[in-house]
Scaffold this motif. Structure first.
Motif, PDB file in Angstrom:
ATOM      1  N   ASP A  32       0.837  -1.213   0.000  1.00 26.66           N
ATOM      2  CA  ASP A  32       0.000   0.000   0.000  1.00 26.66           C
ATOM      3  C   ASP A  32       0.866   1.254   0.000  1.00 26.66           C
ATOM      4  O   ASP A  32       0.606   2.211  -0.723  1.00 26.66           O
ATOM      5  CB  ASP A  32      -0.896   0.038   1.255  1.00 26.66           C
ATOM      6  N   PHE A  33       1.898   1.207   0.838  1.00 22.18           N
ATOM      7  CA  PHE A  33       2.785   2.370   0.930  1.00 22.18           C
ATOM      8  C   PHE A  33       3.449   2.631  -0.422  1.00 22.18           C
ATOM      9  O   PHE A  33       3.452   3.750  -0.948  1.00 22.18           O
ATOM     10  CB  PHE A  33       3.823   2.135   2.040  1.00 22.18           C
ATOM     11  N   VAL A  47       3.063   5.973  -3.048  1.00 19.12           N
ATOM     12  CA  VAL A  47       4.129   6.861  -3.536  1.00 19.12           C
ATOM     13  C   VAL A  47       4.134   6.867  -5.066  1.00 19.12           C
ATOM     14  O   VAL A  47       4.175   7.944  -5.704  1.00 19.12           O
ATOM     15  CB  VAL A  47       5.516   6.425  -2.990  1.00 19.12           C
ATOM     16  N   ILE A  48       4.035   5.686  -5.657  1.00 14.90           N
ATOM     17  CA  ILE A  48       4.057   5.606  -7.127  1.00 14.90           C
ATOM     18  C   ILE A  48       2.858   6.370  -7.713  1.00 14.90           C
ATOM     19  O   ILE A  48       2.997   7.154  -8.665  1.00 14.90           O
ATOM     20  CB  ILE A  48       4.064   4.118  -7.579  1.00 14.90           C
ATOM     21  N   GLY A  49       1.683   6.200  -7.096  1.00 13.82           N
ATOM     22  CA  GLY A  49       0.481   6.910  -7.534  1.00 13.82           C
ATOM     23  C   GLY A  49       0.675   8.417  -7.451  1.00 13.82           C
ATOM     24  O   GLY A  49       0.303   9.161  -8.373  1.00 13.82           O
ATOM     25  N   ARG A 104       4.762  13.577   0.943  1.00 16.86           N
ATOM     26  CA  ARG A 104       3.289  13.641   0.979  1.00 16.86           C
ATOM     27  C   ARG A 104       2.716  12.380   1.634  1.00 16.86           C
ATOM     28  O   ARG A 104       1.850  12.456   2.489  1.00 16.86           O
ATOM     29  CB  ARG A 104       2.725  13.751  -0.434  1.00 16.86           C
ATOM     30  N   VAL A 105       3.218  11.212   1.227  1.00 12.86           N
ATOM     31  CA  VAL A 105       2.659   9.965   1.754  1.00 12.86           C
ATOM     32  C   VAL A 105       2.947   9.847   3.248  1.00 12.86           C
ATOM     33  O   VAL A 105       2.067   9.513   4.038  1.00 12.86           O
ATOM     34  CB  VAL A 105       3.219   8.755   0.970  1.00 12.86           C
ATOM     35  N   VAL A 154      12.013   5.135   8.937  1.00  5.40           N
ATOM     36  CA  VAL A 154      12.056   4.590   7.577  1.00  5.40           C
ATOM     37  C   VAL A 154      12.056   5.749   6.589  1.00  5.40           C
ATOM     38  O   VAL A 154      12.806   5.765   5.608  1.00  5.40           O
ATOM     39  CB  VAL A 154      10.836   3.671   7.317  1.00  5.40           C
ATOM     40  N   HIS A 155      11.242   6.749   6.882  1.00  7.31           N
ATOM     41  CA  HIS A 155      11.147   7.897   5.986  1.00  7.31           C
ATOM     42  C   HIS A 155      12.492   8.598   5.841  1.00  7.31           C
ATOM     43  O   HIS A 155      12.979   8.843   4.732  1.00  7.31           O
ATOM     44  CB  HIS A 155      10.083   8.868   6.524  1.00  7.31           C
TER      45      HIS A 155
END
Ligand code: PEP
Ligand code: MG
Length: 576
Positions: free
Chosen positions: A83-84, A88-90, A105-106, A133-134
């Protein structure tokens, strides 16, 4: 090139620079290259993140045990989450932005979600996991190099603006030969770490992080008889001079080391306890190697740093029991969590305070988090069932907070009883004397606890109103000030009325210049960095109790730090 600094841990070391740059990440926004390029960058960052997290799991398992390693396993799960990744790809597709901006943003969305759900410590630790992680992914995307402190090459000299407990908790101490920082003083975390692992450190070296390049050959010279300095890529003639000093120091250290493992007893038969301070699992081994029998100060904070989740009771119990088993011939004093001030817990961030050293520190902080405190108290009580473990409260200012803490100890015992766990119902409990008010209420404290341990690092900063980490006021941070000795003399007199032992576990307690005068005032125990143990034992063995008493009386008559230092040095030099 030669850079001047201040000696924080003695010795001379040669090694290659590992430079820790400040890691504040810039927020990069704006349009990206083509979506496919940005997606490929993002995918590569995910792969790299996962690979780093897998390596971290292996290393933490080795350094801190399987339970800690599990923390990085859950971070891996976040990084690999479908989902994560799809979000991001979306975002990249939809907004045509850079991978860095899509990530922000995510993650901002996740953060908002967690804040809405806020339901206590578990959730906060999940937020820290996500943040960790970010920043790892952002750092990789931005190409910012950050040396891996858990895996340093052999012969590393760590160069940093400042080292925080979160850095030192996981540092691969076995490969560090020296430490150099821009800030800090003799009681900063970098200095304490260096002394505990027995490597030289020079602090307050201006602009060293921007001056030194990774891999530069550094020679760290930190001796008491010459100004401390760091040579960057030293010349042959500089090295010749340094080698001569090194030979002299090695000969002297050899003489001092012959006192390792000996009893700290004066020539007229007065016995003292000498023990070590330990601030991480890695420091247990050097402590054993110098012949230490007891741990006078176990700084439990390291178990709580770096990990975005709090260590549970079993993890803590295992750590305390292992330390106590390694020192089963002596005693282990476990200090309860001492955070706040400059030490922030990743799993339990505290509000930003305008004056953190006068804020919610030590016992004040743990009393605000009774669940965290009770978990630790239970773990300590259980470890004390089979080993001579004692409990120590940091930052006690008076009986109000002490009584509240002692009540929690009773609650913890009740909980263990209900669970059928074994524990020590009569564990010795002590308070750290770090706040001046504790000295003036020592009688009241003595009625409630069995021993005092003086934290001079903090006591000096509160007596002198000089921040221990602020180099600008270093001249006002005076450990040898008459006020320090007079305060301790008063404490010793009060403690003696109640038959309570006083030990010193701050840096003053490992200073061979100060030890005879403190002993003469009535201090009966000294806890210090392992590297100070042999010389501390030596000065005690070379003195008589009578002369130490006269020395203390002479010190108490003097007016200034300068006069006191001169007298104590004269006494020390006479014991060579
Ligand atoms: C002290 O304050 O002297 C002490 C031993 O505690 P810390 O250095 O961990 O604050
Ligand atoms: Mg302290």
């Amino acid at each position: 090139m030669e850079l001047p600094g201040v000696s924080a841990s003695p010795g001379i070391a040669h090694g290659h620079a590992v430079v820790l740059k400040d890691t504040t990440l810039p927020r990069v926004d704006g349009p990206g290259q083509s979506p496919s390029t940005e997606i490929a960058r993002f995918q590569a960052a995910v792969t790299q993140t996962v690979s780093e997290l897998v390596q971290l799991q292996q290393k933490t398992r080795r350094l801190l045990g399987a339970d800690f390693a599990a923390i990085f396993r859950s971070q891996q799960t976040i990084a690999e989450d479908d989902d994560f990744r799809n979000s991001v790809i979306g975002t990249i597709h939809r907004e045509g932005c850079r991978a860095e901006a899509a990530l922000y943003r995510v993650f901002d969305g996740y953060r908002a979600l967690f804040e809405e759900l806020d339901d206590g410590a578990y959730n906060r630790s999940r937020v820290s996991d996500v943040e960790d992680v970010h920043s790892r992914m952002q750092r990789i995307l931005l190409g910012i190099e950050h040396p891996d402190l858990t895996d340093l090459p052999a012969g590393s000299v760590v160069v940093a603006t400042e080292l925080f407990p979160s850095d030192t908790a996981l540092i691969d101490a076995s490969n560090v030969v020296g430490i150099v920082t821009e800030h800090g003083g003799a009681t900063s975390h970098a200095a304490i770490l260096a002394k505990n692992i027995g490597v030289p450190a020079v602090v307050r070296v201006t602009d060293v992080v921007s001056t030194v390049s990774p891999g530069d050959l550094l020679t760290v010279v930190s001796t008491t008889d010459e100004p401390a300095r760091v040579f960057v890529n030293p010349t042959g003639s500089q090295l010749d001079v340094i080698h001569r000093t090194e030979e002299r120091l090695t000969r002297r250290q050899g003489m001092i080391n012959t006192f390792r493992g000996q009893d700290a007893v004066t020539t007229d038969g007065q016995r003292f306890t000498v023990s070590v301070n330990v601030g991480s699992t890695q420091e247990l081994q050097p402590a054993r190697a110098v012949g230490a029998r007891s741990i006078g100060l176990y700084r439990s904070e390291f178990l709580f740093f770096k990990q975005p989740v709090l260590p549970d009771e079993e993890i803590q119990y295992a750590a305390y029991r292992d330390a106590a088993a390694a020192f089963s011939g002596g005693f282990v004093v476990i200090r309860t969590l001492d955070v706040g001030g400059d030490k922030q817990l990743p799993a339990l961030p505290a509000p930003i305070e305008p004056n953190p050293f006068l804020g919610s520190r030590g016992l004040r902080f743990t009393l605000q988090h009774p669940d965290v405190f009770l978990t630790q108290i239970r773990a300590i009580l259980r470890a004390a069932a089979d080993y001579p473990v004692e409990m120590l409260f940091p930052m006690v200012g008076g009986v109000d907070e002490l009584d509240a803490a002692l009540e929690l100890v009773e609650d913890a015992k009740e909980q263990l009883r209900a669970r059928g766990h074994r524990y020590n119902a009569v564990i010795p409990i002590g308070v750290m004397i770090e706040i001046p008010s504790a000295i003036w209420t020592a009688d009241a404290l003595a009625r409630r606890v069995s021993f005092f341990s003086v934290g001079t690092n903090d006591l000096v900063q509160y007596l002198m109103a000089a921040d221990r980490l602020n180099g600008e006021v270093e001249a006002y941070y005076r450990p040898f000030d008459p006020s320090v000795f007079r305060a301790l003399a008063h404490l010793c007199r009060t403690a003696a009325e109640f038959d309570r032992p006083v030990s010193v576990c701050g840096e003053l307690g490992g200073d061979p210049l100060a030890i005879p005068a403190l002993a003469g005032m009535g201090v009966s125990g000294f806890s210090m960095s392992p590297s100070s143990l042999a010389d501390a034992t030596r000065v005690i063995r070379k003195s008589t109790a009578t002369e130490m008493k006269s020395l203390a009386e002479a010190v108490l008559r003097l007016d200034s730090q300068g006069d006191i230092t001169a007298l104590l040095r004269q006494h020390y030099n006479a014991k060579e």
